[in-house]
Design an enzyme around this catalytic site. Structure first.
Site, PDB file in Angstrom:
ATOM      1  N   CYS A 189       6.815  -1.266 -19.806  1.00 47.00           N
ATOM      2  CA  CYS A 189       5.931  -1.163 -18.648  1.00 47.00           C
ATOM      3  C   CYS A 189       5.732   0.279 -18.166  1.00 47.00           C
ATOM      4  O   CYS A 189       4.625   0.686 -17.848  1.00 47.00           O
ATOM      5  CB  CYS A 189       6.400  -2.074 -17.517  1.00 47.00           C
ATOM      6  SG  CYS A 189       8.143  -1.909 -17.119  1.00 47.00           S
ATOM      7  N   ASP A 195      -0.716  -3.757 -12.520  1.00 52.01           N
ATOM      8  CA  ASP A 195       0.543  -4.251 -13.083  1.00 52.01           C
ATOM      9  C   ASP A 195       0.533  -4.147 -14.611  1.00 52.01           C
ATOM     10  O   ASP A 195      -0.242  -4.827 -15.276  1.00 52.01           O
ATOM     11  CB  ASP A 195       0.728  -5.716 -12.659  1.00 52.01           C
ATOM     12  CG  ASP A 195       2.139  -6.203 -12.930  1.00 52.01           C
ATOM     13  OD1 ASP A 195       2.809  -5.606 -13.806  1.00 52.01           O
ATOM     14  OD2 ASP A 195       2.557  -7.178 -12.269  1.00 52.01           O
ATOM     15  N   HIS A 206       2.578  -5.290 -16.681  1.00 51.33           N
ATOM     16  CA  HIS A 206       3.287  -6.395 -17.363  1.00 51.33           C
ATOM     17  C   HIS A 206       2.354  -7.476 -17.874  1.00 51.33           C
ATOM     18  O   HIS A 206       2.793  -8.452 -18.454  1.00 51.33           O
ATOM     19  CB  HIS A 206       4.317  -7.018 -16.416  1.00 51.33           C
ATOM     20  CG  HIS A 206       5.298  -6.031 -15.888  1.00 51.33           C
ATOM     21  ND1 HIS A 206       5.128  -5.400 -14.670  1.00 51.33           N
ATOM     22  CD2 HIS A 206       6.434  -5.529 -16.419  1.00 51.33           C
ATOM     23  CE1 HIS A 206       6.122  -4.567 -14.476  1.00 51.33           C
ATOM     24  NE2 HIS A 206       6.934  -4.614 -15.522  1.00 51.33           N
TER      25      HIS A 206
END
Lengths: 463, 582
Positions: B415, B539, B541
């Site tokens: 990440c 994000d 992820h």
């Protein structure tokens, strides 16, 4: 089902007129072929061979000479005597004269027997066609290649019966019957017109071995042919779908005309064609190439194209015919030009201009038809030269006023010598001693200038 | 009748940054008796060295955008009518006065030798323009052969051919063509050619949202006409001949790339459209000509092919075309870019016309599939933006890098690497760097090279944090970073003023690492009364495909409250600093 062939009645008369009790006449079938149908525009008797050392130039030489020769010898007494390469050569010359979309479709033979009944005769005819095919296919820019079936038309001069067969020469196939129909009513044609503007520069690199002018012209022909092949055909201002019929287009054109009440244009029913080259970025090559050059060739001028497609033709057929016409016409001119060159201009001064004038196109309408054939006239030649080749190659007697000789003009050489303050001297490199074919090549170099250009023009006028 | 006047809001916004007592020129598009002002230029006083002025700037605009008026900022001397002398597109040039005090604007049309005040000035935004106008991007490669550097002559010749109608246009999307035709009866509008219908009814459907940062333009391609039209008898031309000229010379061969824009009203007729597209080609060729001329002057370098590139500087509501010699570095184009900055009134601290700034187009094979600025698709509400809140978000464009991209499985450990890639994409898209987006391996190698990690770190699946992100940015991009720390998730909110300041002055995406997770912060919204803070989070992820509606609807890119941060985690933020340069 075999092929169906449509021909006009006048051709029947012509065929019958060739019948002689004890000799054979061979000739070419000329027309347009679509799928299983053929539309014949002309039958052209192959002129009798003139002797052993015949070159193509003499084929076109003065009539008196030709008449003398034919009078004494060269009758074809048997099918096996048919001179194959002579017929093939005839086919090449005739192809040059045809509008795009038309080809030599096969051969006719008039003689005192049913020729296709005899196996050795058939073998001979197949071999004639194969030679013709080979000759035409090795010259791709002439667009005369016929990969399909060839026609054999036979008139028995004794019984006056005619039979037609088709044959695939590649597969060594058998003769198939074809239905030849002489029709009273004329085949209808759509006439397509395009004016192709050339102005392209071709470079000759300094570090390469010098090539012959012929090779250079061949390269130019290839390059132009590629461009024409890649071009987009625009018919009456629109891009049409390949399946559209031309009938539809010319009908809507007529309607438009009528609604405009524009009487004076009504006799003109040709369809106007334009050509565009797509220039989508295919390669993102952003190189700038700098090459030292020793010379350049600029191809400039306007080629007039007139093409005919049969009544039911669609846009795709028209597109192919138009491109063929342009490429064939340019190829014919350039070939005739390099054939006419006697010497390469070697050892001339460092800086000079040469104007090469390939022959220009004239059009001649076929009798009782709007279909026109082409001939090419070198500078200084007049319409009578066209009549001559028409008679020799197509066995056609045409009046001089039927030659449309002003569709393309002769270039004005002085225009091409006034460049860059280069002093100009012109020399006629190449005046054929017979005077039949004149090619004027003007070489310009450092000396006395325009005065001599004027002189040269006067000389030209005197011829 | 006096024309209607509309002004693009971007013009007013940009004027706020222009210093007082400056004169300039206005450019706009005129359609249906409505003048829409899209942009302006500043008259350079130190014009001696500058190779660009207001008439030349018009060539950089899309076709149909014309020099249409005069601009005065603050108090300037009015010289009537001389000041209108270069404006030839309209008989009624615009005179527009702007004063910084109370942001006052005054507009006049010069009609019958008198300045007539315009009472009703409409301020419109870019979307309003997009409803009526469309960009057409016309391209083509034209073969060009020059002899002994007569490039300019050859270009003039091809321009002449284009103007005389020797081109056709192909719209591949609808396989439509337009030609220079006198057939007015069949005239149809652009809307019909492209089959565009009013989309007024359904323009708010979110699922149809298009990613931003990519410009929408209708593609068109050039066709070159090689045939003539039928001429009257007396105009028969001569048959093809070959002029053989023997002399030593240097030839120059290239494929000229035309890549030009027109801003066209959807209702324009095909006959007018043809003229507009021809004009756009001419503008392009003139720019190319200038680029060649510039190179020919500095004879020490070899000639490079001029390549047109389109830009849309931040805050602008329109596109600008610039031509650079192929292969020139940003350093080599610097002088030219400086002049562009000056004449457009842009600041000299940020790059706007570097290669990296070039606009990306839809349907362009070079456009990467990775999404640009997904956050712009979020519909904002009162919770985020209202009178009490201060909102600052990332400036410019970035790409959304996340798990599983480039066929690389980094699920569970990559990440921070992805967040770093997003930051580097921002520096690329803002023109600061041309380095490619580094892979995980390259990032690891970089950390090994600077001595931060042992050599077995390469090809491992080890996490990195904000410190490492900072090291890599310093090492690969040669920029500096600032670091902020928060000992708990609660404390992250207390850094809101720092973040507001960061987005306002730097505007770069921020990487934040805490616990086992890394995120990218794209913006912040701070309620000055309640102290409530919202964070705009990207994000990394996300493991799905580049499907914008999913990303927005499932909150992979969205506004998060302070509870987003874990109370028991320690947070480190890496704030990349923007270099000062153009």
């Amino acid at each position: 089902m075999g092929r169906t062939v449509y021909a006009e009645e006048r051709l029947h008369n012509y065929l019958t007129s060739l019948a002689k009790p004890d000799e054979y006449t061979i000739g070419l079938i000329v027309g347009q072929s679509v799928g299983q149908r053929d539309y014949i525009v002309h039958l052209a008797k192959t002129p009798p061979p003139l002797g052993k050392n015949v070159v193509e130039e003499t084929l076109l030489s003065s009539t008196t000479e030709a008449e003398q020769n034919t009078a004494v010898e060269n009758h074809i007494r048997a099918v096996k005597d048919i001179p194959e390469s002579w017929v093939a050569d005839h086919a090449k010359h005739v192809t040059r004269m045809l509008p795009g979309g038309m080809r030599v479709l096969g051969t006719f033979i008039v003689g005192p027997e049913d020729i296709t009944n005899n196996n050795s005769n058939v073998q001979k005819l197949r071999s004639v066609l194969a030679t013709m095919q080979k000759n035409l296919s090795c010259n791709k820019y002439l667009c005369g290649d016929n990969n399909e079936e060839h026609l054999i038309l036979n008139l028995n001069s004794v019984t006056q019966k005619y039979t037609c067969k088709s044959v695939e020469i590649h597969t060594n196939g058998i003769l198939k019957p074809a239905d030849w129909k002489f029709q009273a009513k004329a085949t209808k044609w759509h006439q397509l017109e395009a004016l192709v503007d050339f102005d392209r520069l071709f470079l000759i690199a300094a570090n390469k071995d010098p090539e012959t002018l012929k090779k250079q012209l061949q390269d130019i022909l290839k390059s132009v042919s590629d461009i024409i092949e890649s071009s987009l055909i625009v018919i009456e201002g629109e891009v049409r779908s390949p399946d559209d019929t031309l009938e539809l287009i010319s009908k809507s054109k007529k309607d438009e005309k009528n609604s405009k009440n524009n009487e004076k244009n009504n006799n003109d029913q040709s369809i106007q064609i334009n050509l565009y080259i797509p220039c989508e970025e295919k390669n993102m090559n952003s190189d700038v190439k700098i090459t030292p050059c020793s010379a350049s060739i600029r191809l400039v001028g306007q080629l007039v194209s007139r093409t005919f497609v049969h009544q039911k033709a669609n846009v795709e057929e028209a597109n192919i015919a138009i491109k063929q016409d342009i490429i064939r016409s340019l190829a014919s001119r350039l070939e005739m030009h390099w054939d006419s060159l006697i010497e390469e201009e070697n050892g001339s001064p460092e800086e000079n201009i040469t104007l090469h004038e390939p022959p220009r196109r004239v059009l001649i309408a076929l009798p009782e038809s709007k279909v026109t054939l082409s001939d090419y006239l070198f500078p200084g030649e007049g319409p009578q030269e066209a009549l001559l080749s028409l008679q020799e190659l197509l066995d056609l007697e045409v009046q001089e006023n039927n030659v449309q000789k002003d569709i393309e003009l002769e270039a004005d050489p002085s225009e091409f010598y006034s460049q860059n303050k280069i002093n100009v001297k012109t020399t006629d490199l190449n005046i054929d001693s017979s005077g039949n074919r004149q090619t004027k090549i003007y070489i310009a170099s450092f000396s006395i200038a325009i005065l001599i250009v004027i002189l040269a023009i006067i000389i030209q006028k005197l011829y | 009748m006096a024309p209607q006047l509309r002004i693009l809001s971007n013009v007013i916004e940009r004027l706020k940054n222009i210093k007082d007592d400056v004169t300039g020129h206005l450019y706009g598009v005129m359609y249906n008796n409505t003048l829409t002002v899209l942009t302006f230029s500043i008259n350079l006083t130190d014009n001696v060295e500058a190779n660009i002025n207001h008439t030349m700037l018009q060539l950089h605009m899309s076709a149909e955008v014309y020099l249409c008026g005069i601009l005065h900022v603050g108090q300037c001397e009015e010289k009537l009518p001389e000041m209108f002398q270069d404006i030839d597109i309209t008989d009624n040039p615009l005179f527009f006065k702007y004063t910084h005090d109370n942001l006052k604007t005054q507009a006049y049309f010069y009609i019958h030798l008198k300045l007539e005040p315009v009472n009703d000035i409409k301020i419109i935004n870019e979307n309003d323009i997009r409803r009526e106008f469309i960009y057409i991007r016309l391209r083509g490669s034209l073969p060009l052969i020059a002899q002994n550097d007569n490039i300019i002559e050859v270009l003039e010749e091809s321009k002449k051919n284009i103007v005389s109608g020797k081109v056709g246009i192909h719209f591949p999307s609808k396989n439509a063509f337009i030609f220079n035709s006198e057939n007015i009866e069949k005239d149809i509008s652009l809307r019909e050619i492209l089959n565009i219908f009013d989309s007024e009814g359904n323009k708010n459907i979110k699922k149809d949202v298009k990613p931003t940062g990519i410009e929408d333009a209708v593609n068109a391609y050039i066709l070159l006409k090689i045939s003539g039209d039928r001429l009257p008898e007396e105009n028969v031309k001569y048959a093809p001949v070959l002029q053989y000229i023997k002399r030593p010379f240097n030839s120059l061969e290239c494929n000229l790339f035309i890549d030009t824009l027109s801003l066209v009203n959807l209702n324009v007729s095909s006959a007018d459209l043809y003229g507009i597209l021809v004009e756009s080609m001419c503008r392009n060729i003139k720019l190319i000509e200038k680029c060649f001329e510039y190179q020919l002057q500095k004879s020490e370098t070899s000639i490079k092919l001029p390549l047109p590139i389109h830009f849309k500087p931040q805050g602008f509501g329109h596109l600008i075309t610039v031509v650079y010699p192929s292969g020139y570095s940003d350093k080599e184009t610097m002088e030219y870019r400086e002049n562009l900055h000056k004449i457009l009134g842009l600041n000299m601290t940020r790059p706007y016309f570097r290669y990296g700034n070039a606009v990306k187009f839809y349907n362009d094979s070079q456009t990467e599939s990775i999404l640009i600025n997904p956050h712009e698709a979020i519909s904002t509400n009162d919770d985020i933006i209202n009178g009490n809140r201060r909102v600052q978000i990332v400036q410019g464009l970035y790409m959304y890098h996340h798990y599983m991209q480039d066929n690389f499985d980094d699920n569970g450990w990559g990440c921070a690497y992805r967040s770093l890639q997003t930051i580097i994409s921002w520096f690329r898209l803002q023109g600061y760097t041309e380095i490619p987006i580094p892979s995980h391996r390259l990032i690891q190698k970089c950390l090994v090279d600077i001595g931060d990690k042992p050599s077995n770190f390469v090809n491992s699946k080890q996490w990195i944090g904000s410190t490492e992100v900072g090291f890599v940015l310093e090492s690969l991009l040669d920029i500096s970073v600032k670091v902020l720390c928060a000992s708990t998730g609660e404390e992250v909110s207390s850094l809101a003023p720092n973040l507001l300041h960061h987005f306002q002055t730097q505007g770069t995406p921020v990487m934040i690492g805490g616990g086992v997770l890394a995120h990218t912060i794209l913006g912040i919204s701070y309620d000055q009364i309640t102290g409530d803070v919202k964070f705009l989070i990207l994000d990394p992820h996300y493991t799905g495909s580049e499907h914008l509606p999913t990303i927005i609807n499932k909150g992979w890119c969205g506004w998060k409250s302070k509870d987003f941060w874990k109370k028991d985690a320690f947070y480190n933020m890496c704030l990349p600093q923007r270099p000062v340069c153009i």
